[in-house]
Design a protein around this motif. Sequence first.
Motif, PDB file in Angstrom:
ATOM      1  N   GLY A 199      -0.702  -5.334   5.756  1.00  0.00           N
ATOM      2  CA  GLY A 199      -0.742  -5.245   7.214  1.00  0.00           C
ATOM      3  C   GLY A 199       0.263  -6.178   7.857  1.00  0.00           C
ATOM      4  N   GLY A 200       0.391  -6.039   9.175  1.00  0.00           N
ATOM      5  CA  GLY A 200       1.309  -6.901   9.890  1.00  0.00           C
ATOM      6  C   GLY A 200       1.647  -6.345  11.257  1.00  0.00           C
ATOM      7  N   LEU A 201       2.694  -6.919  11.839  1.00  0.00           N
ATOM      8  CA  LEU A 201       3.176  -6.502  13.155  1.00  0.00           C
ATOM      9  C   LEU A 201       4.399  -5.614  12.977  1.00  0.00           C
ATOM     10  CD1 LEU A 201       3.252  -6.755  16.273  1.00  0.00           C
ATOM     11  CD2 LEU A 201       4.649  -8.833  15.936  1.00  0.00           C
ATOM     12  N   VAL A 202       4.395  -4.474  13.649  1.00  0.00           N
ATOM     13  CA  VAL A 202       5.513  -3.540  13.548  1.00  0.00           C
ATOM     14  C   VAL A 202       5.737  -2.911  14.908  1.00  0.00           C
ATOM     15  CG1 VAL A 202       4.022  -1.622  12.830  1.00  0.00           C
ATOM     16  CG2 VAL A 202       6.444  -1.624  12.182  1.00  0.00           C
ATOM     17  N   GLN A 203       6.970  -2.546  15.175  1.00  0.00           N
ATOM     18  CA  GLN A 203       7.297  -1.899  16.437  1.00  0.00           C
ATOM     19  C   GLN A 203       6.909  -0.419  16.397  1.00  0.00           C
ATOM     20  OE1 GLN A 203      11.468  -2.615  17.214  1.00  0.00           O
ATOM     21  NE2 GLN A 203      11.067  -4.629  18.074  1.00  0.00           N
ATOM     22  N   PRO A 204       6.665   0.159  17.560  1.00  0.00           N
ATOM     23  CA  PRO A 204       6.404   1.618  17.592  1.00  0.00           C
ATOM     24  C   PRO A 204       7.533   2.383  16.916  1.00  0.00           C
ATOM     25  CG  PRO A 204       5.887   0.632  19.705  1.00  0.00           C
ATOM     26  CD  PRO A 204       6.530  -0.457  18.886  1.00  0.00           C
ATOM     27  N   GLY A 205       7.135   3.380  16.129  1.00  0.00           N
ATOM     28  CA  GLY A 205       8.096   4.150  15.359  1.00  0.00           C
ATOM     29  C   GLY A 205       8.365   3.600  13.981  1.00  0.00           C
ATOM     30  N   GLY A 206       7.863   2.408  13.710  1.00  0.00           N
ATOM     31  CA  GLY A 206       8.083   1.773  12.422  1.00  0.00           C
ATOM     32  C   GLY A 206       7.115   2.245  11.358  1.00  0.00           C
ATOM     33  N   SER A 207       7.236   1.619  10.176  1.00  0.00           N
ATOM     34  CA  SER A 207       6.425   2.003   9.020  1.00  0.00           C
ATOM     35  C   SER A 207       5.804   0.777   8.367  1.00  0.00           C
ATOM     36  CB  SER A 207       7.287   2.727   7.978  1.00  0.00           C
ATOM     37  OG  SER A 207       7.832   3.922   8.502  1.00  0.00           O
ATOM     38  N   LEU A 208       4.677   0.996   7.739  1.00  0.00           N
ATOM     39  CA  LEU A 208       4.020   0.004   6.904  1.00  0.00           C
ATOM     40  C   LEU A 208       3.364   0.726   5.736  1.00  0.00           C
ATOM     41  CD1 LEU A 208       2.086  -2.359   9.385  1.00  0.00           C
ATOM     42  CD2 LEU A 208       4.026  -2.996   7.938  1.00  0.00           C
ATOM     43  N   ARG A 209       3.206   0.011   4.634  1.00  0.00           N
ATOM     44  CA  ARG A 209       2.436   0.541   3.513  1.00  0.00           C
ATOM     45  C   ARG A 209       1.324  -0.431   3.177  1.00  0.00           C
ATOM     46  NH1 ARG A 209       3.794   2.176  -2.768  1.00  0.00           N
ATOM     47  NH2 ARG A 209       3.829  -0.098  -3.052  1.00  0.00           N
TER      48      ARG A 209
ATOM     49  N   THR B  21      -3.007   0.567  16.240  1.00  0.00           N
ATOM     50  CA  THR B  21      -3.406  -0.831  16.104  1.00  0.00           C
ATOM     51  C   THR B  21      -4.899  -0.952  15.812  1.00  0.00           C
ATOM     52  OG1 THR B  21      -1.650  -1.635  17.567  1.00  0.00           O
ATOM     53  CG2 THR B  21      -3.595  -3.037  17.322  1.00  0.00           C
ATOM     54  N   ALA B  22      -5.221  -1.628  14.717  1.00  0.00           N
ATOM     55  CA  ALA B  22      -6.618  -1.757  14.290  1.00  0.00           C
ATOM     56  C   ALA B  22      -6.668  -2.630  13.038  1.00  0.00           C
ATOM     57  CB  ALA B  22      -7.219  -0.392  13.976  1.00  0.00           C
ATOM     58  N   VAL B  23      -7.886  -2.967  12.653  1.00  0.00           N
ATOM     59  CA  VAL B  23      -8.100  -3.522  11.324  1.00  0.00           C
ATOM     60  C   VAL B  23      -8.346  -2.344  10.386  1.00  0.00           C
ATOM     61  CG1 VAL B  23      -9.508  -5.019   9.881  1.00  0.00           C
ATOM     62  CG2 VAL B  23      -9.050  -5.649  12.264  1.00  0.00           C
ATOM     63  N   TYR B  24      -7.610  -2.309   9.299  1.00  0.00           N
ATOM     64  CA  TYR B  24      -7.709  -1.222   8.335  1.00  0.00           C
ATOM     65  C   TYR B  24      -8.510  -1.690   7.124  1.00  0.00           C
ATOM     66  CZ  TYR B  24      -4.488   1.673  10.959  1.00  0.00           C
ATOM     67  OH  TYR B  24      -3.912   2.449  11.939  1.00  0.00           O
ATOM     68  N   TYR B  25      -9.487  -0.861   6.739  1.00  0.00           N
ATOM     69  CA  TYR B  25     -10.383  -1.183   5.642  1.00  0.00           C
ATOM     70  C   TYR B  25     -10.270  -0.139   4.541  1.00  0.00           C
ATOM     71  CZ  TYR B  25     -12.743  -4.193   9.057  1.00  0.00           C
ATOM     72  OH  TYR B  25     -13.032  -5.147   9.993  1.00  0.00           O
TER      73      TYR B  25
ATOM     74  N   HIS C  38     -21.410   2.353  -1.458  1.00  0.00           N
ATOM     75  CA  HIS C  38     -20.080   2.252  -0.874  1.00  0.00           C
ATOM     76  C   HIS C  38     -19.692   0.777  -0.829  1.00  0.00           C
ATOM     77  CE1 HIS C  38     -20.408   6.418   0.332  1.00  0.00           C
ATOM     78  NE2 HIS C  38     -21.507   6.150   1.008  1.00  0.00           N
ATOM     79  N   TYR C  39     -18.450   0.505  -1.146  1.00  0.00           N
ATOM     80  CA  TYR C  39     -17.947  -0.865  -1.144  1.00  0.00           C
ATOM     81  C   TYR C  39     -16.750  -0.944  -0.210  1.00  0.00           C
ATOM     82  CZ  TYR C  39     -20.770  -1.178  -5.395  1.00  0.00           C
ATOM     83  OH  TYR C  39     -21.799  -1.127  -6.300  1.00  0.00           O
ATOM     84  N   TRP C  40     -16.679  -2.070   0.514  1.00  0.00           N
ATOM     85  CA  TRP C  40     -15.615  -2.251   1.501  1.00  0.00           C
ATOM     86  C   TRP C  40     -14.770  -3.477   1.171  1.00  0.00           C
ATOM     87  CZ3 TRP C  40     -14.896   1.219   5.445  1.00  0.00           C
ATOM     88  CH2 TRP C  40     -15.933   2.103   5.715  1.00  0.00           C
ATOM     89  N   GLY C  41     -13.509  -3.392   1.519  1.00  0.00           N
ATOM     90  CA  GLY C  41     -12.649  -4.558   1.461  1.00  0.00           C
ATOM     91  C   GLY C  41     -12.817  -5.388   2.715  1.00  0.00           C
ATOM     92  N   GLN C  42     -12.049  -6.467   2.778  1.00  0.00           N
ATOM     93  CA  GLN C  42     -12.189  -7.402   3.893  1.00  0.00           C
ATOM     94  C   GLN C  42     -11.381  -6.983   5.120  1.00  0.00           C
ATOM     95  OE1 GLN C  42     -10.066  -7.797   1.466  1.00  0.00           O
ATOM     96  NE2 GLN C  42      -8.169  -8.426   2.470  1.00  0.00           N
ATOM     97  N   GLY C  43     -10.490  -6.034   4.946  1.00  0.00           N
ATOM     98  CA  GLY C  43      -9.692  -5.534   6.051  1.00  0.00           C
ATOM     99  C   GLY C  43      -8.342  -6.216   6.184  1.00  0.00           C
ATOM    100  N   THR C  44      -7.390  -5.481   6.728  1.00  0.00           N
ATOM    101  CA  THR C  44      -6.058  -6.030   7.003  1.00  0.00           C
ATOM    102  C   THR C  44      -5.631  -5.554   8.395  1.00  0.00           C
ATOM    103  OG1 THR C  44      -3.795  -6.278   6.153  1.00  0.00           O
ATOM    104  CG2 THR C  44      -4.820  -4.114   5.864  1.00  0.00           C
ATOM    105  N   GLN C  45      -5.099  -6.478   9.181  1.00  0.00           N
ATOM    106  CA  GLN C  45      -4.740  -6.176  10.563  1.00  0.00           C
ATOM    107  C   GLN C  45      -3.394  -5.463  10.624  1.00  0.00           C
ATOM    108  OE1 GLN C  45      -6.446  -6.902  13.619  1.00  0.00           O
ATOM    109  NE2 GLN C  45      -4.840  -5.585  14.455  1.00  0.00           N
ATOM    110  N   VAL C  46      -3.373  -4.376  11.381  1.00  0.00           N
ATOM    111  CA  VAL C  46      -2.130  -3.677  11.693  1.00  0.00           C
ATOM    112  C   VAL C  46      -1.969  -3.694  13.211  1.00  0.00           C
ATOM    113  CG1 VAL C  46      -0.935  -1.460  11.701  1.00  0.00           C
ATOM    114  CG2 VAL C  46      -2.185  -2.206   9.656  1.00  0.00           C
TER     115      VAL C  46
END
Length: 115
Positions: free
Chosen positions: A9-19, A90-94, A103-111
Motif C-alpha cells: 500500500g501507499g500514496l499514489v496519484q489518480p491514474g497511477g498503479s499499485l500492487r 482510497t481505503a484500507v485493503y484487507y 475466515h482469516y483476515w490480515g491486518q490491512g494496508t492503507q491505499v
Amino acid sequence: QVQLVESGGGLVQPGGSLRLSCAASGSSFRFRTMGWYRQAPGKQRELVAGITSTGSSNYANSVRGRFTISRDNAKNTVYLQMNSLKTEDTAVYYCKLSTLIYHYWGQGTQVTVSS
C-alpha cells in the motif's frame, strides 16, 4: 495458526498503479479461496476481488477492468494489481483466507489515491 501479511500500500496519484501482496502461512494455501476487501472511512467493508483454488476470479463492478487478482501457490501469496486508480479507491485493503469453516483476515494496508 493462520497468518496473513499484506504489503504494497501507499500514496499514489489518480491514474497511477499499485500492487498489493498478501503472504499466507499456517494453512494449505493452494486449497483456499482468497479475497481482497477494502474499507473506506465511514463505510462498510466490501469485497474487491476473489480467487478460488482453481484460479477462477470475480470482481466488484467498481474495479472490474482496472484491478486484477492473481495467486502464486508456490509462494503462498495472493496479489492485487490495481491500475487506473481513482480517489474513490482510497481505503484500507484487507486480505482474507477462507476455509470451509473459518475466515482469516490480515491486518490491512492503507491505499491513498490523491493528487
